[in-house]
Motif scaffolding. Structure first.
Motif, short mmCIF file in Angstrom:
data_model
loop_
_atom_site.label_atom_id
_atom_site.label_comp_id
_atom_site.label_asym_id
_atom_site.label_seq_id
_atom_site.Cartn_x
_atom_site.Cartn_y
_atom_site.Cartn_z
N TYR A 1 44.73 41.22 30.88
CA TYR A 1 44.76 41.63 32.51
C TYR A 1 45.86 42.78 32.78
CZ TYR A 1 44.49 42.22 37.65
OH TYR A 1 44.92 42.83 38.77
N THR B 1 44.56 35.60 28.31
CA THR B 1 43.71 36.19 29.30
C THR B 1 44.50 37.11 30.21
OG1 THR B 1 42.04 34.37 29.38
CG2 THR B 1 41.78 36.25 31.05
N SER C 1 36.54 36.65 33.41
CA SER C 1 36.79 36.23 34.67
C SER C 1 36.07 34.75 34.78
CB SER C 1 36.32 37.11 35.76
OG SER C 1 36.63 36.77 36.95
N TYR C 2 34.87 34.65 34.39
CA TYR C 2 34.36 33.36 34.45
C TYR C 2 35.13 32.23 33.32
CZ TYR C 2 30.51 29.86 33.96
OH TYR C 2 30.02 28.58 34.06
N GLU D 1 42.31 45.09 34.73
CA GLU D 1 41.29 44.49 34.97
C GLU D 1 40.75 43.43 34.07
OE1 GLU D 1 38.02 47.20 35.72
OE2 GLU D 1 38.07 48.07 33.69
N LEU D 2 39.58 42.49 34.46
CA LEU D 2 38.99 41.53 33.66
C LEU D 2 37.51 41.79 33.66
CD1 LEU D 2 40.93 38.15 34.23
CD2 LEU D 2 41.11 39.70 32.19
N SER D 3 36.91 41.77 32.39
CA SER D 3 35.33 41.57 32.49
C SER D 3 34.85 40.37 33.12
CB SER D 3 34.91 41.65 31.21
OG SER D 3 35.18 40.69 30.39
N ALA D 4 33.56 40.34 33.42
CA ALA D 4 33.04 39.27 34.09
C ALA D 4 33.10 38.18 33.24
CB ALA D 4 31.59 39.78 34.34
N SER E 1 41.86 32.13 41.12
CA SER E 1 40.80 31.84 41.74
C SER E 1 41.11 30.47 42.45
CB SER E 1 39.34 31.77 40.98
OG SER E 1 39.58 30.75 39.98
N PHE F 1 48.34 39.05 39.71
CA PHE F 1 47.01 38.55 39.48
C PHE F 1 46.94 37.37 40.22
CE2 PHE F 1 43.72 35.90 37.50
CZ PHE F 1 42.53 36.83 37.51
N LEU G 1 38.15 32.16 32.67
CA LEU G 1 39.58 31.76 33.45
C LEU G 1 39.05 30.76 34.44
CD1 LEU G 1 42.49 32.42 33.03
CD2 LEU G 1 42.18 34.41 35.02
N ASP G 2 37.93 31.28 35.20
CA ASP G 2 37.65 30.06 36.32
C ASP G 2 37.51 28.91 35.62
OD1 ASP G 2 38.06 32.01 37.88
OD2 ASP G 2 35.71 32.82 38.08
#
Length: 974
Positions: A123, A119, A134-135, A128-131, A190, A187, A137-138
């Motif tokens: 980036y 991931t 990003s989710y 950038e990361l898509s939604a 979160s 980067f 990765l969270d």
């Protein structure tokens, strides 16, 4: 359809058979992620299978870790969410699962890190990361957080990393890749702690696992009561040891107590002042002053140098040690101690001490002025109060004794006999000899001093036919060197004197004829070395009035020394049979000592050996003969010889020591000869120790004598009784430190006694009384400290030295250890051979080589335990098995837990040989009995050697039992 398939599996599986046999977890997982998105219904079936124990957590984790279609974001995200929901309940239910779980956890962590790395690389490329990414990765961060909070999972990861070493390198590479991507792309995750948590997983170690700390923190211990007693005992027993011996001992204590260098340096200096404040200004106590001013700076310097991590870049050289300066800042606040020392030493003791330390770059001139000024007002006030009535302290003379020692050593290197006579005959005057010996001992120059004295004695042996002034000078030099060497042997033991070859006359005499404490000589074997012809000639010449002037052409001095026992044997027999009168005997003895005072020493040595072999009623005549050697000479007799007064005084001192070993005078105040019961002597001694708050030198000597008289088991029992009688934690901690130090009087025997004869009976007999909290914890800590101290050994060369030099000690004119033997029933000695070993004394000049060694530790742990330690530990572990054999929680089980936990906490990897002796089922039984949260995964993980398959297997079994008990106790529903 999925529900029907699931029900089909339920109907097919026999009762008690795991679905892992049929790869149920893999089948369900394949169906769950067969498309671009995950099937939540099938994942729920998989979760239900886990709850129903149809599949194992190990199988599920392994199957998830195999999923390599990481581009399917929705499937990966669903699997991450699934893992978050089950991670808190991971465990093993049956034996077959235990072997799979560690590897499965390692594979899972590797899979999560791959998700992170992939991931972040995306980036880095796109910016950038898509939604969805990003989710995902969270969710990965959330899963990592859950993993690091689960101690059981971390423990399994630790075991798995030892099981699959190649996976460890892969984890390190993945973490390095993640860290590089985060750095390059700037980067921000979160979760702020995610990177640190990833590092924790990649570099997992048993040290990171949770362990309940039972050993008190050094911050809670404002003043240590351990350093001073330990040094008091070690200086008493081992004054000849080199600097590295003391450094190793203090390093051991530093690890046990968790001291910083600043705290350790403070305690060392404070220990020196405390001990000096209690010693009298007499010759037996000069050793401590010499240790304080000559040995201590080298100890501090080595401790500072050994703190440098191998391979670490060396800091810029400075003219002081920062930690020592910080330690002095702490010491300067102890006004009461420094005031007392200023008064005792008639000087500003801090300034006196630091002025010398500047030469060794321990402190610099700025520090000396600073600390001296802080004490200046107090020192001036104390001088005014004293009104000049204070006598000069020995401390001032000790510091000045270094120069005479160097002068003596330099003179002994020359071949000028008259110069050597002039120097050596002035050494025994007053306390000069004791001071010089003390300085030579602590500076590591005693062996050099002894070897040069032996060479001097060897070169001054009588030359047949030599007459005149040269002969008189030679005889004086032979006599004084012989007497000085004999005195050194009495003080430090023959191990200091005897070399490997043992080819000199004096070494031969010591080995075969000299009476030493604790090294008895068989008088029959001494007589067997005599030559009949020489004995007959000596008898004839000593019986005549003119025998005092022996012709040098007939017999040499060395021949007389070796054959005097034969003369005395014949004289004793003749006196018993009344062939010789008392006047005749007196005349013979006087003729012996008029020529050389060494002859009276040689004669006394044989008489003392003879007295050990006869009945009490037969002691009178040899005692009267010894007293005749102590009779004063007339002024005319003294004036007939050069420097006779000094040599005579030294010979008297030697003879009195020999006599005291065998037959102490009834009115002599001795630490061993007393009509008072041992228990009362011990209580009186311990009362003094308790009031002082530390271990005075005299108390240490008394305790050593009680150890010899009462035995290790008796003394340890009394010490532990005193420890358990303390009512307050502070007093108990102080008492434990002193007891631990006292046990170093003979750490092997006292540890054996503690483990085999004291601990188990106490815990069994007195549980519920005073063997409860906190007494049981303190007793466990004492036991563990003693095991660790006994376990640690020096490197191979030093280990041999430790054995050979074990019982050497400081000066003690009045009391000898050999008196203990005098109290026993005398008997004819069967074998009086001298079993003393050769010993090469340690030299402090080897510091440079020592400090260049790659290791910062002077002691290494042996691979295998030696007796009696191994037998003692096996015994206590067998007792522990009995303690936890029941089903109820008891103080006995708590003690077992405290003992094992402290062993792991304080010993670390050094106690591996001890932990190998743990009985197989001890921990599992302890887990069942001790139904509390005290036992944690950090303890279990450190109990076993995870490099071995058996160790990993035992660790996993205990961890799984612990986990299942925790789940049952907390009623966690999966």
């Amino acid at each position: 359809m999925y529900f029907k398939a699931f029900r089909f599996f339920l109907s097919v599986l026999p009762r008690g058979v795991s679905g892992d046999v049929y790869n149920l977890a893999e089948c369900l997982l394949q169906q769950a992620v067969i498309g671009s998105t995950a099937n939540s219904l099938v994942l729920n079936y998989l979760k239900h299978s886990l709850c129903a124990h149809l599949v194992s957590h190990a199988a599920v984790l392994r199957c998830i870790a195999k999923y390599d279609k990481l581009n399917r974001v929705y499937c990966v995200t669903a699997l991450l969410e699934f893992l978050v929901s089950i991670i808190d309940g991971i465990t093993c239910r049956i034996k077959s699962e235990e072997a799979l779980l560690p590897g499965a956890v390692v594979q899972l962590v590797m899979w999560i890190m791959q998700i992170f790395a992939r991931t972040l690389q995306q980036y880095e490329m796109r910016g950038e990361l898509s939604a969805e990414l990003s989710y995902m990765l969270d969710q990965s961060c959330l899963l990592i957080e859950h993993l690091t909070q689960q101690q059981f999972v971390l423990a399994m990861l630790n075991v798995g990393c030892h099981e699959e070493p190649e996976s460890v390198d892969r984890l390190h590479d993945l973490y390095a890749s993640i860290k590089a991507s985060l750095t390059n792309s700037n980067f921000t995750l979160s979760a702020a702690t995610a990177e640190q948590q990833l590092k924790q997983l990649a570099y997992i170690d048993a040290k990171h696992l949770d362990l309940q700390i039972l050993n008190p923190s050094p911050s809670l211990e404002k003043i240590s009561c351990c350093v001073q007693p330990l040094l008091a005992v070690e200086v008493l027993l081992n004054p000849c040891k080199d600097t590295s011996y003391y450094v190793a001992e203090l390093q051991m204590l530093q690890r046990l107590k968790g001291y910083t260098n600043t705290r350790l340096f403070y305690e060392i200096i404070r220990a020196g002042f405390l001990t000096l404040s209690n010693v009298a200004d007499t010759s037996p106590d000069t050793m401590w002053g010499a240790f304080m001013f000559f040995k201590m700076p080298h100890i501090i310097k080595q401790l500072h140098a050994l703190q440098r991590v191998p391979g670490e870049q060396q800091l810029a050289a400075t003219d002081y040690i920062p930690e020592l300066v910080e330690a002095l800042e702490l010491l300067i606040e102890d006004n009461l101690l420094l005031d007392f020392m200023d008064t005792k030493c008639s000087c500003n003791i801090i300034e006196f001490l630091l002025n010398d330390w500047t030469k060794q770059q321990l402190v610099n001139e700025v520090h000396v002025k600073k600390f001296a000024s802080q004490r200046e007002a107090a020192s001036l006030l104390l001088k005014k109060c004293d009104n000049g009535q204070q006598k000069p302290s020995n401390i001032n003379f000790i510091k000045r004794a270094e120069v005479p020692l160097s002068g003596v050593l330099k003179t002994l290197c020359t071949n000028k006999m008259q110069d050597m006579v002039n120097v050596l005959c002035h050494v025994p005057v007053g306390h000069s000899f004791e001071l010089i010996l003390s300085v030579a001992t602590v500076e590591g120059r005693l062996k050099t001093f002894v070897s040069r004295l032996i060479q001097c004695n060897e070169n001054s042996k009588q030359v047949p036919g030599e007459l005149g002034k040269q002969c008189i000078t030679r005889s004086t030099l032979f006599d004084v060197s012989f007497l000085m060497l004999t005195s050194i042997v009495q003080t430090y033991g023959s191990d200091v004197v005897l070399s490997e070859r043992c080819d000199s006359f004096f070494e031969k005499w010591v080995r075969t004829c000299m009476m030493e404490r604790n090294k008895l000589k068989n008088p029959r074997q001494i007589l067997a070395l005599c030559e009949d012809s020489i004995v007959d000639e000596l008898l004839l010449s000593l019986s005549k009035p003119e025998a005092a002037q022996l012709k040098p052409s007939n017999l040499t001095w060395q021949d007389i020394c070796l054959n005097l026992p034969g003369v005395l044997h014949h004289v004793l027999i003749a006196w018993e049979q009344e062939t010789l009168s008392s006047a005749d005997v007196k005349s013979i003895l006087d003729n012996m000592k008029r020529r050389l005072f060494s002859f009276s020493v040689c004669a006394t040595s044989y008489l003392c050996a003879y007295m050990y072999s006869v009945r009490e009623t037969e002691l009178l005549k040899p005692l009267n003969m010894i007293q005749q050697f102590l009779a004063p000479l007339t002024t005319e007799e003294l004036s007939s010889q050069e420097n006779s007064k000094e040599r005579l005084a030294l010979s008297y001192q030697i003879i009195r020591k020999m006599q005291h070993d065998v037959h102490p005078a009834p009115n002599t105040k001795s630490r061993l000869i007393s009509h008072t019961p041992l228990i009362e002597q011990f209580r009186e001694c311990w009362r003094i120790v308790s009031e002082a708050g530390h271990l005075p030198v005299r108390a240490a000597q008394t305790l050593e004598s009680l150890l010899l008289a009462g035995g290790a088991s008796w003394l340890v029992t009394q010490l532990v009784e005193q420890l358990l009688s303390c009512k307050y934690m502070r007093d108990m901690a102080k008492c434990m430190d002193i007891v631990f130090a006292v046990m170093h009087l003979d750490i092997e025997r006292t540890t054996e006694a503690l483990l085999q004869y004291v601990v188990a009976p106490l815990v069994l007999r007195r549980q519920g009384e005073d063997i409860n909290e906190p007494q049981s914890l303190v007793l466990a800590r004492l036991s563990v400290y003693c095991i660790i101290s006994c376990l640690e050994t020096r490197s191979s060369s030093s280990a041999a030295a430790a054995t050979l030099q074990k019982r050497s000690r400081s000066h003690d004119d009045d009391e000898m250890t050999g008196v203990a033997n005098a109290a026993k029933v005398r008997k004819v000695i069967g074998d009086g051979s001298d079993n003393s070993n050769d010993f090469a004394d340690g030299d402090a000049s080897n510091v440079v080589a020592l400090l260049s060694a790659p290791s910062a530790e002077l002691r290494v742990t042996p691979l295998n335990l030696k007796e009696p330690l191994q037998a003692s530990i096996k015994h206590i572990f067998r007792v522990f098995v009995q303690f936890v054999s029941g089903d109820e929680l008891s103080p006995k089980a708590v003690f077992v837990y405290q003992f094992i936990s402290l062993l792991v906490e304080c010993g670390g990897e050094r106690v591996t040989p001890v932990l190998r002796l743990l009985p197989p089922n001890l921990m599992q039984q302890l887990l069942k009995v001790l139904a509390t949260d005290d036992i944690r995964v950090g303890l279990i993980s450190r109990l076993y050697d995870l490099r071995l398959h058996a160790g990993r297997q035992a660790a996993v079994a205990d961890l799984c039992l612990w986990r299942n008990m925790q789940l049952a106790r907390n009623s966690i529903h999966l």
